[in-house]
Design a protein around this motif. Structure first.
Motif, short mmCIF file in Angstrom:
data_model
loop_
_atom_site.label_atom_id
_atom_site.label_comp_id
_atom_site.label_asym_id
_atom_site.label_seq_id
_atom_site.Cartn_x
_atom_site.Cartn_y
_atom_site.Cartn_z
N ASP A 198 39.03 32.05 37.88
CA ASP A 198 38.64 32.84 38.87
C ASP A 198 38.66 33.82 39.94
O ASP A 198 38.80 32.83 40.43
CB ASP A 198 37.47 32.37 38.85
CG ASP A 198 35.99 33.51 39.05
OD1 ASP A 198 36.31 34.21 39.70
OD2 ASP A 198 34.76 32.10 39.48
N LEU A 199 39.28 35.43 39.72
CA LEU A 199 39.66 35.77 40.90
C LEU A 199 38.53 36.69 41.42
O LEU A 199 39.21 36.94 42.49
CB LEU A 199 40.25 36.56 40.28
CG LEU A 199 41.47 36.87 39.76
CD1 LEU A 199 42.30 37.76 38.90
CD2 LEU A 199 42.63 35.79 40.36
N GLY A 200 36.91 36.28 41.21
CA GLY A 200 35.76 36.86 42.01
C GLY A 200 35.04 38.01 40.89
O GLY A 200 35.59 37.78 40.60
N LEU A 246 45.38 41.73 43.42
CA LEU A 246 44.56 42.12 42.79
C LEU A 246 44.09 43.34 43.07
O LEU A 246 44.93 44.41 43.78
CB LEU A 246 42.81 41.96 43.53
CG LEU A 246 42.66 39.93 43.11
CD1 LEU A 246 41.32 39.58 44.03
CD2 LEU A 246 43.95 39.27 42.03
N ASP A 247 43.45 44.13 41.78
CA ASP A 247 42.98 45.38 41.19
C ASP A 247 42.72 45.98 42.35
O ASP A 247 42.99 47.73 42.88
CB ASP A 247 42.11 45.78 40.53
CG ASP A 247 40.62 44.98 40.75
OD1 ASP A 247 39.76 45.99 41.05
OD2 ASP A 247 40.69 44.28 40.75
N ASP A 248 41.96 45.74 43.32
CA ASP A 248 41.49 46.75 45.02
C ASP A 248 42.50 46.26 46.18
O ASP A 248 42.18 46.74 46.60
CB ASP A 248 39.97 45.81 45.49
CG ASP A 248 40.14 44.39 45.66
OD1 ASP A 248 41.22 43.50 45.30
OD2 ASP A 248 39.41 43.61 46.01
N GLY A 249 43.75 45.90 45.39
CA GLY A 249 45.06 45.88 46.91
C GLY A 249 45.21 44.25 47.39
O GLY A 249 45.29 43.93 48.41
N SER A 250 44.06 43.59 47.55
CA SER A 250 43.75 42.31 48.27
C SER A 250 44.53 41.15 47.27
O SER A 250 45.19 41.32 46.74
CB SER A 250 42.49 41.94 47.87
OG SER A 250 41.61 41.63 46.56
N LEU A 251 44.69 40.28 48.67
CA LEU A 251 45.85 39.38 48.04
C LEU A 251 45.10 37.96 47.42
O LEU A 251 44.57 37.67 49.36
CB LEU A 251 47.07 39.31 48.85
CG LEU A 251 48.20 38.11 48.68
CD1 LEU A 251 49.29 38.67 47.33
CD2 LEU A 251 49.32 37.87 49.90
N LYS A 252 45.35 36.95 47.14
CA LYS A 252 44.99 35.91 47.12
C LYS A 252 46.02 34.56 46.74
O LYS A 252 46.77 35.38 45.52
CB LYS A 252 43.77 35.62 45.87
CG LYS A 252 42.24 36.86 46.24
CD LYS A 252 41.05 36.51 45.51
CE LYS A 252 40.16 37.05 46.11
NZ LYS A 252 38.87 36.55 45.53
N GLY A 268 51.78 26.26 54.90
CA GLY A 268 51.75 27.47 55.61
C GLY A 268 51.50 28.73 53.94
O GLY A 268 51.60 29.70 54.30
N GLN A 269 52.02 27.93 53.44
CA GLN A 269 52.79 29.48 52.93
C GLN A 269 51.58 29.97 51.72
O GLN A 269 52.01 30.95 51.08
CB GLN A 269 53.72 28.67 51.10
CG GLN A 269 52.99 27.28 50.80
CD GLN A 269 53.27 26.48 50.85
OE1 GLN A 269 53.24 25.98 51.92
NE2 GLN A 269 53.48 25.47 50.26
N LEU A 270 50.33 29.47 51.87
CA LEU A 270 49.23 30.33 51.39
C LEU A 270 48.54 31.63 52.05
O LEU A 270 48.03 32.87 51.82
CB LEU A 270 47.73 29.50 50.49
CG LEU A 270 48.36 28.56 49.98
CD1 LEU A 270 46.82 28.05 49.89
CD2 LEU A 270 49.03 28.71 48.95
N GLY A 271 48.84 32.00 53.87
CA GLY A 271 48.39 32.47 54.08
C GLY A 271 48.07 32.75 54.91
O GLY A 271 47.45 33.71 55.30
N THR A 301 41.45 26.40 43.86
CA THR A 301 41.01 28.55 44.04
C THR A 301 41.53 29.50 44.59
O THR A 301 41.59 28.94 45.73
CB THR A 301 38.97 27.90 43.91
OG1 THR A 301 38.92 27.67 44.94
CG2 THR A 301 38.96 27.01 42.66
N PRO A 302 41.50 30.43 43.89
CA PRO A 302 42.67 31.45 44.78
C PRO A 302 41.41 31.92 46.23
O PRO A 302 40.07 31.72 46.33
CB PRO A 302 41.82 33.08 44.22
CG PRO A 302 42.08 31.98 43.19
CD PRO A 302 41.11 30.98 43.04
N GLN A 303 42.47 31.94 47.72
CA GLN A 303 42.14 32.14 48.38
C GLN A 303 42.21 33.41 49.13
O GLN A 303 43.89 33.67 49.08
CB GLN A 303 42.59 30.88 49.04
CG GLN A 303 41.84 29.84 49.22
CD GLN A 303 40.89 29.18 49.12
OE1 GLN A 303 40.04 29.46 49.87
NE2 GLN A 303 40.01 29.01 48.03
N THR A 304 41.56 34.06 49.47
CA THR A 304 42.11 35.67 50.08
C THR A 304 42.88 35.38 51.39
O THR A 304 42.59 34.89 52.44
CB THR A 304 40.72 36.68 50.78
OG1 THR A 304 40.14 36.42 49.47
CG2 THR A 304 41.33 37.85 51.18
#
Length: 200
Positions: A110-112, A131-137, A145-148, A157-160
């Motif tokens: 689930d990407l949102g 993602l299609d809007d240029g966001s990174l999850k 800290g590799q998730l940023g 679950t995906p984190q922005t």
């Protein structure tokens, strides 16, 4: 008759390739279901020839990335599916994690609302998608800290990821415990483990 390979990715003990008809085939060890073909798993289970991955009715693969013991693919409709080991939530599907938790077939991430994936990259125990809007999850293990998103987790679950004011991601690549992204202005940002200077 020869079928052209469009893209190939290699994980720890497995390989996956997208063919010119959009089908996805994987082979190698299937210890934690990282081939995505269902059936038996275990350290002794291996396939020496390409096996077809069922991505869903009429679905094809656009891109694929194999991590340590998990694999993710962007499909033709922009959806993202992952499979294999879910030790630290690297599949991004929420729910239970742990050493013996895995999914042997592709599971929808689930990407949102309204969001689709453009590309995906897998690391040791984490995953990120542009993602299609240029966001990174990103999601999964976050011990370095590799998730940023600061420290803590793991996150199932995906984190922005905050890339900076007005900035979007063009591409992303994951290492063992670090991540780097090319941004829309051509700049490069990296985060995570820096024990040997891998963040640059």
């Amino acid at each position: 008759t020869y079928i052209d390979v469009v893209e190939v990715t290699v994980g720890f003990d497995n390989t996956c390739a997208i063919l010119d008809d959009g089908s996805l085939k994987c082979w190698g060890r299937n210890q934690y279901g990282e081939l995505g073909i269902g059936g038996a798993i275990g350290s002794s289970i291996k396939y020496t020839t390409p096996q077809s991955v069922d991505l869903g009715a009429n679905r094809t693969a656009v891109s694929v990335s194999a991590g340590y013991y998990h694999t993710c693919a962007v499909l033709d409709n922009g959806s993202l599916k992952c499979w294999g080991r879910n030790y630290y939530g690297e599949l991004g599907i929420g729910g239970t994690t742990g050493y013996n938790v895995q999914s042997t077939t592709p599971q929808l991430v689930d990407l949102g609302t309204g969001r689709t994936a453009v590309s995906v990259s897998t690391g040791l125990y984490h995953t990120c998608a542009v993602l299609d809007d240029g966001s990174l999850k990103c999601w999964g293990y976050n011990n370095n800290g590799q998730l940023g998103i600061g420290f803590g987790g793991p996150y199932t679950t995906p984190q922005t990821v905050d890339l900076g004011t007005g900035r979007t991601a063009v591409s992303v690549s994951l290492g063992q415990s670090h991540t780097c992204a090319v941004l829309d202005d051509g700049s490069l940002k990296c985060w995570g483990h820096n024990d040997v200077g891998q963040l640059g």
